[in-house]
Design a protein around this motif. Structure first.
Motif, PDB file in Angstrom:
ATOM      1  N   ARG A  60     -45.596 -47.741  14.713  1.00 41.99           N
ATOM      2  CA  ARG A  60     -44.826 -46.621  15.240  1.00 41.99           C
ATOM      3  C   ARG A  60     -44.056 -45.939  14.113  1.00 41.99           C
ATOM      4  O   ARG A  60     -43.645 -46.590  13.164  1.00 41.99           O
ATOM      5  CB  ARG A  60     -43.837 -47.097  16.312  1.00 41.99           C
ATOM      6  CG  ARG A  60     -44.534 -47.695  17.506  1.00 41.99           C
ATOM      7  CD  ARG A  60     -43.582 -48.241  18.556  1.00 41.99           C
ATOM      8  NE  ARG A  60     -42.497 -49.016  17.961  1.00 41.99           N
ATOM      9  CZ  ARG A  60     -41.228 -48.907  18.346  1.00 41.99           C
ATOM     10  NH1 ARG A  60     -40.872 -48.098  19.304  1.00 41.99           N
ATOM     11  NH2 ARG A  60     -40.308 -49.637  17.776  1.00 41.99           N
ATOM     12  N   LEU A  61     -43.827 -44.642  14.250  1.00 42.27           N
ATOM     13  CA  LEU A  61     -43.005 -43.941  13.267  1.00 42.27           C
ATOM     14  C   LEU A  61     -41.563 -44.421  13.396  1.00 42.27           C
ATOM     15  O   LEU A  61     -40.982 -44.368  14.485  1.00 42.27           O
ATOM     16  CB  LEU A  61     -43.071 -42.430  13.487  1.00 42.27           C
ATOM     17  CG  LEU A  61     -44.376 -41.772  13.076  1.00 42.27           C
ATOM     18  CD1 LEU A  61     -44.404 -40.326  13.538  1.00 42.27           C
ATOM     19  CD2 LEU A  61     -44.561 -41.850  11.574  1.00 42.27           C
ATOM     20  N   ASP A  62     -41.023 -44.913  12.307  1.00 43.97           N
ATOM     21  CA  ASP A  62     -39.649 -45.441  12.269  1.00 43.97           C
ATOM     22  C   ASP A  62     -39.431 -46.518  13.325  1.00 43.97           C
ATOM     23  O   ASP A  62     -38.335 -46.694  13.839  1.00 43.97           O
ATOM     24  CB  ASP A  62     -38.615 -44.323  12.428  1.00 43.97           C
ATOM     25  CG  ASP A  62     -38.721 -43.296  11.333  1.00 43.97           C
ATOM     26  OD1 ASP A  62     -39.089 -43.668  10.215  1.00 43.97           O
ATOM     27  OD2 ASP A  62     -38.445 -42.116  11.603  1.00 43.97           O
ATOM     28  N   GLY A  63     -40.485 -47.239  13.647  1.00 41.10           N
ATOM     29  CA  GLY A  63     -40.387 -48.350  14.595  1.00 41.10           C
ATOM     30  C   GLY A  63     -40.571 -49.656  13.855  1.00 41.10           C
ATOM     31  O   GLY A  63     -40.995 -49.686  12.704  1.00 41.10           O
ATOM     32  N   GLY A  64     -40.251 -50.729  14.496  1.00 39.56           N
ATOM     33  CA  GLY A  64     -40.419 -52.049  13.901  1.00 39.56           C
ATOM     34  C   GLY A  64     -39.141 -52.857  14.020  1.00 39.56           C
ATOM     35  O   GLY A  64     -38.115 -52.377  14.510  1.00 39.56           O
ATOM     36  N   GLU A  65     -39.228 -54.095  13.593  1.00 38.55           N
ATOM     37  CA  GLU A  65     -38.079 -54.993  13.669  1.00 38.55           C
ATOM     38  C   GLU A  65     -36.943 -54.472  12.793  1.00 38.55           C
ATOM     39  O   GLU A  65     -37.151 -54.134  11.627  1.00 38.55           O
ATOM     40  CB  GLU A  65     -38.465 -56.396  13.217  1.00 38.55           C
ATOM     41  CG  GLU A  65     -39.464 -57.069  14.124  1.00 38.55           C
ATOM     42  CD  GLU A  65     -39.873 -58.435  13.601  1.00 38.55           C
ATOM     43  OE1 GLU A  65     -40.143 -58.555  12.379  1.00 38.55           O
ATOM     44  OE2 GLU A  65     -39.908 -59.370  14.416  1.00 38.55           O
ATOM     45  N   VAL A  66     -35.741 -54.446  13.348  1.00 37.86           N
ATOM     46  CA  VAL A  66     -34.552 -53.961  12.640  1.00 37.86           C
ATOM     47  C   VAL A  66     -33.862 -55.146  11.969  1.00 37.86           C
ATOM     48  O   VAL A  66     -33.569 -56.149  12.620  1.00 37.86           O
ATOM     49  CB  VAL A  66     -33.586 -53.258  13.624  1.00 37.86           C
ATOM     50  CG1 VAL A  66     -32.282 -52.906  12.940  1.00 37.86           C
ATOM     51  CG2 VAL A  66     -34.247 -52.028  14.226  1.00 37.86           C
ATOM     52  N   TYR A  67     -33.581 -55.008  10.675  1.00 36.60           N
ATOM     53  CA  TYR A  67     -32.935 -56.086   9.920  1.00 36.60           C
ATOM     54  C   TYR A  67     -31.512 -55.760   9.482  1.00 36.60           C
ATOM     55  O   TYR A  67     -30.743 -56.655   9.196  1.00 36.60           O
ATOM     56  CB  TYR A  67     -33.780 -56.455   8.703  1.00 36.60           C
ATOM     57  CG  TYR A  67     -34.972 -57.305   9.088  1.00 36.60           C
ATOM     58  CD1 TYR A  67     -34.877 -58.688   9.126  1.00 36.60           C
ATOM     59  CD2 TYR A  67     -36.163 -56.714   9.457  1.00 36.60           C
ATOM     60  CE1 TYR A  67     -35.951 -59.462   9.504  1.00 36.60           C
ATOM     61  CE2 TYR A  67     -37.246 -57.481   9.842  1.00 36.60           C
ATOM     62  CZ  TYR A  67     -37.140 -58.853   9.865  1.00 36.60           C
ATOM     63  OH  TYR A  67     -38.204 -59.621  10.251  1.00 36.60           O
ATOM     64  N   ALA A  68     -31.183 -54.493   9.405  1.00 33.12           N
ATOM     65  CA  ALA A  68     -29.816 -54.100   9.042  1.00 33.12           C
ATOM     66  C   ALA A  68     -29.592 -52.687   9.548  1.00 33.12           C
ATOM     67  O   ALA A  68     -30.516 -51.875   9.550  1.00 33.12           O
ATOM     68  CB  ALA A  68     -29.605 -54.158   7.532  1.00 33.12           C
ATOM     69  N   ASP A 102     -31.565 -62.516   1.744  1.00 35.00           N
ATOM     70  CA  ASP A 102     -32.026 -63.320   2.890  1.00 35.00           C
ATOM     71  C   ASP A 102     -33.544 -63.369   2.949  1.00 35.00           C
ATOM     72  O   ASP A 102     -34.137 -64.411   3.237  1.00 35.00           O
ATOM     73  CB  ASP A 102     -31.486 -62.748   4.207  1.00 35.00           C
ATOM     74  CG  ASP A 102     -30.001 -62.966   4.387  1.00 35.00           C
ATOM     75  OD1 ASP A 102     -29.385 -63.725   3.598  1.00 35.00           O
ATOM     76  OD2 ASP A 102     -29.429 -62.355   5.321  1.00 35.00           O
ATOM     77  N   LEU A 103     -34.197 -62.240   2.688  1.00 32.76           N
ATOM     78  CA  LEU A 103     -35.664 -62.177   2.712  1.00 32.76           C
ATOM     79  C   LEU A 103     -36.250 -63.098   1.645  1.00 32.76           C
ATOM     80  O   LEU A 103     -37.180 -63.865   1.907  1.00 32.76           O
ATOM     81  CB  LEU A 103     -36.123 -60.733   2.490  1.00 32.76           C
ATOM     82  CG  LEU A 103     -37.627 -60.480   2.580  1.00 32.76           C
ATOM     83  CD1 LEU A 103     -38.135 -60.709   3.998  1.00 32.76           C
ATOM     84  CD2 LEU A 103     -37.948 -59.050   2.134  1.00 32.76           C
ATOM     85  N   GLU A 104     -35.679 -63.042   0.476  1.00 29.68           N
ATOM     86  CA  GLU A 104     -36.155 -63.880  -0.627  1.00 29.68           C
ATOM     87  C   GLU A 104     -35.995 -65.370  -0.321  1.00 29.68           C
ATOM     88  O   GLU A 104     -36.835 -66.188  -0.680  1.00 29.68           O
ATOM     89  CB  GLU A 104     -35.382 -63.515  -1.901  1.00 29.68           C
ATOM     90  CG  GLU A 104     -35.908 -64.168  -3.150  1.00 29.68           C
ATOM     91  CD  GLU A 104     -35.173 -63.660  -4.368  1.00 29.68           C
ATOM     92  OE1 GLU A 104     -33.931 -63.803  -4.422  1.00 29.68           O
ATOM     93  OE2 GLU A 104     -35.829 -63.097  -5.257  1.00 29.68           O
ATOM     94  N   ARG A 105     -34.903 -65.724   0.373  1.00 31.29           N
ATOM     95  CA  ARG A 105     -34.650 -67.122   0.734  1.00 31.29           C
ATOM     96  C   ARG A 105     -35.375 -67.534   2.013  1.00 31.29           C
ATOM     97  O   ARG A 105     -35.306 -68.689   2.415  1.00 31.29           O
ATOM     98  CB  ARG A 105     -33.150 -67.368   0.890  1.00 31.29           C
ATOM     99  CG  ARG A 105     -32.401 -67.253  -0.434  1.00 31.29           C
ATOM    100  CD  ARG A 105     -30.906 -67.508  -0.308  1.00 31.29           C
ATOM    101  NE  ARG A 105     -30.287 -66.491   0.513  1.00 31.29           N
ATOM    102  CZ  ARG A 105     -29.472 -66.730   1.549  1.00 31.29           C
ATOM    103  NH1 ARG A 105     -29.157 -67.960   1.866  1.00 31.29           N
ATOM    104  NH2 ARG A 105     -28.955 -65.744   2.245  1.00 31.29           N
ATOM    105  N   GLY A 106     -36.041 -66.582   2.678  1.00 32.65           N
ATOM    106  CA  GLY A 106     -36.784 -66.893   3.898  1.00 32.65           C
ATOM    107  C   GLY A 106     -35.924 -67.044   5.134  1.00 32.65           C
ATOM    108  O   GLY A 106     -36.339 -67.668   6.110  1.00 32.65           O
ATOM    109  N   VAL A 107     -34.709 -66.438   5.122  1.00 31.45           N
ATOM    110  CA  VAL A 107     -33.807 -66.588   6.265  1.00 31.45           C
ATOM    111  C   VAL A 107     -33.463 -65.258   6.943  1.00 31.45           C
ATOM    112  O   VAL A 107     -32.545 -65.197   7.755  1.00 31.45           O
ATOM    113  CB  VAL A 107     -32.505 -67.341   5.867  1.00 31.45           C
ATOM    114  CG1 VAL A 107     -32.816 -68.756   5.392  1.00 31.45           C
ATOM    115  CG2 VAL A 107     -31.745 -66.570   4.788  1.00 31.45           C
ATOM    116  N   ALA A 108     -34.190 -64.210   6.620  1.00 28.45           N
ATOM    117  CA  ALA A 108     -33.925 -62.891   7.229  1.00 28.45           C
ATOM    118  C   ALA A 108     -34.332 -62.933   8.703  1.00 28.45           C
ATOM    119  O   ALA A 108     -35.453 -63.311   9.033  1.00 28.45           O
ATOM    120  CB  ALA A 108     -34.683 -61.795   6.500  1.00 28.45           C
ATOM    121  N   ILE A 109     -33.407 -62.551   9.571  1.00 30.62           N
ATOM    122  CA  ILE A 109     -33.641 -62.560  11.017  1.00 30.62           C
ATOM    123  C   ILE A 109     -33.421 -61.150  11.546  1.00 30.62           C
ATOM    124  O   ILE A 109     -32.377 -60.553  11.292  1.00 30.62           O
ATOM    125  CB  ILE A 109     -32.682 -63.541  11.728  1.00 30.62           C
ATOM    126  CG1 ILE A 109     -32.910 -64.955  11.209  1.00 30.62           C
ATOM    127  CG2 ILE A 109     -32.866 -63.479  13.236  1.00 30.62           C
ATOM    128  CD1 ILE A 109     -31.868 -65.945  11.690  1.00 30.62           C
TER     129      ILE A 109
END
Length: 154
Positions: A60-68, A102-109
């Motif tokens: 989707r345009l500008d869709g997807g999981e939101v991280y911040a 967080d992404l680098e450490r594998g903990v981004a939610i």
């Protein structure tokens, strides 16, 4: 990362990076997907939805999981549409840095945005800008919508 792009990224491209492709959007999603997000938020009286979103790219345009994401306070007397969206992106850089760590450490939610309104907006005609300015004036809201940097929208 993708920023300020008005095209859809093909799945074959956005799935290449091992950790995903992320969009840094000058709007609060899912409420304000698409172009001119600050304009549409202000036009709808959602001044608290002028901000930024960091999301993982999907179909989707500008869709997807939101991280911040976050909102900014807009100066009602010295404001331009071309400026405020980029200011929001600047204001969110600390959140982007935290996300990358967080992404680098594998903990981004991802944040839960499943109960929020999902809308897509496109370009606006000038007549719409005039109607919105009049409506904001009638509601007693600051009339701060202009297209000229550094100009006063009153």
């Amino acid at each position: 990362f993708v920023n300020c792009i008005a095209q859809r990224i093909s799945q074959r491209i956005y799935q290449l990076p091992r950790l995903g492709t992320f969009i840094y959007h000058e709007g609060v999603t899912p409420e304000y997907r698409g172009v001119h997000s600050p304009f549409w938020a202000l036009a709808n009286g959602d001044d608290d939805k002028v901000g930024f979103t960091l999301l993982k790219c999907d179909d989707r345009l500008d869709g997807g999981e939101v991280y911040a994401q976050g909102a900014i306070r807009v100066d009602p007397l010295n404001f331009s549409l071309g400026y405020v969206g980029h200011w929001a992106l600047y204001e969110g850089l600390d959140d982007v840095a935290r996300f990358l760590s967080d992404l680098e450490r594998g903990v981004a939610i991802p944040l839960d945005v499943s109960t929020r309104r999902d809308c897509y907006y496109s370009y606006f005609p000038y007549s719409q800008l005039l109607r919105i300015r009049r409506r904001r004036r009638e509601r007693g809201l600051p009339v701060m919508i202009t297209n000229r940097p550094g100009s006063i929208g009153q």
